[in-house]
Design an enzyme around this catalytic site. Structure first.
Site, short mmCIF file in Angstrom:
data_model
loop_
_atom_site.label_atom_id
_atom_site.label_comp_id
_atom_site.label_asym_id
_atom_site.label_seq_id
_atom_site.Cartn_x
_atom_site.Cartn_y
_atom_site.Cartn_z
N ASP A 196 0.94 -0.98 -0.05
CA ASP A 196 0.03 0.02 -0.13
C ASP A 196 1.04 1.18 -0.13
O ASP A 196 2.03 1.16 0.33
CB ASP A 196 -0.95 -0.11 1.34
CG ASP A 196 -1.96 -1.24 1.16
OD1 ASP A 196 -2.37 -1.29 0.13
OD2 ASP A 196 -2.16 -1.54 2.13
N ASP A 240 -6.98 -1.28 -4.67
CA ASP A 240 -7.91 -0.81 -3.57
C ASP A 240 -9.01 -0.23 -4.24
O ASP A 240 -10.22 -0.01 -3.88
CB ASP A 240 -7.35 -0.41 -2.47
CG ASP A 240 -6.50 -1.47 -1.77
OD1 ASP A 240 -6.97 -2.53 -1.64
OD2 ASP A 240 -5.53 -0.88 -0.85
#
Length: 155
Positions: free
Chosen positions: A112, A130
């Site tokens: 991330d 995401d």
């Protein structure tokens, strides 16, 4: 129908490329301001789902992701011909699901890096996959809502 798969492949490719760049150029925890004090690129790893829930439950994520991919492909074939917007939303979901699945499968964690602050709240760090998943789900909900309203008017 092939365009939906191409869109999913573009999402997967961009997601994996951005994650590879983060891995190659940043140390975990390193943060680069983009639009202070709102947006940063922060190298982070996640072994769970959103907000770190179910951390370390890779077997669970493998099974759930495979089921989700199968269901999304089924619905893409079923509804993608009727509604281009539904097909696009499902392609976004498919690309996002596969993007994070690749991380879990080969890295045993998800990379991330998009770090957003809303005032003093530090939103959980996320990635391209995401974002694709969230946008796909929102668009699918809108498509479903519109479709149900139209069906209600034709009764």
């Amino acid at each position: 129908m092939i365009y939906y798969y191409i869109l999913a492949l573009v999402i997967i490719g961009f997601d994996q490329w951005t994650k590879w760049r983060i891995i190659q150029t940043m140390d975990i925890g390193e943060s680069i301001p983009v639009l202070e004090p709102f947006l940063y690129i922060t190298s982070h790893r996640n072994t769970g789902a959103a907000w770190g829930i179910l951390e370390g439950k890779m077997g669970f994520f493998y099974v759930v992701t495979i089921v989700v991919i199968a269901v999304v492909i089924y619905y893409m074939h079923k509804y993608g011909k009727e509604s281009k917007l539904a097909g696009i939303s499902l392609a976004l979901i498919l690309g996002g699901a596969i993007g994070n699945f690749i991380d879990r499968l080969f890295r045993k964690e998800v990379v991330d890096f998009v770090d957003v602050y809303i005032g003093s709240y530090d939103y959980p760090i996320f990635n391209v996959a995401d974002s694709s998943l969230v946008v796909g789900v929102i668009v699918l909900l809108i498509v479903t809502f519109i479709d149900e309203r139209q069906k209600g008017r034709t009764k």
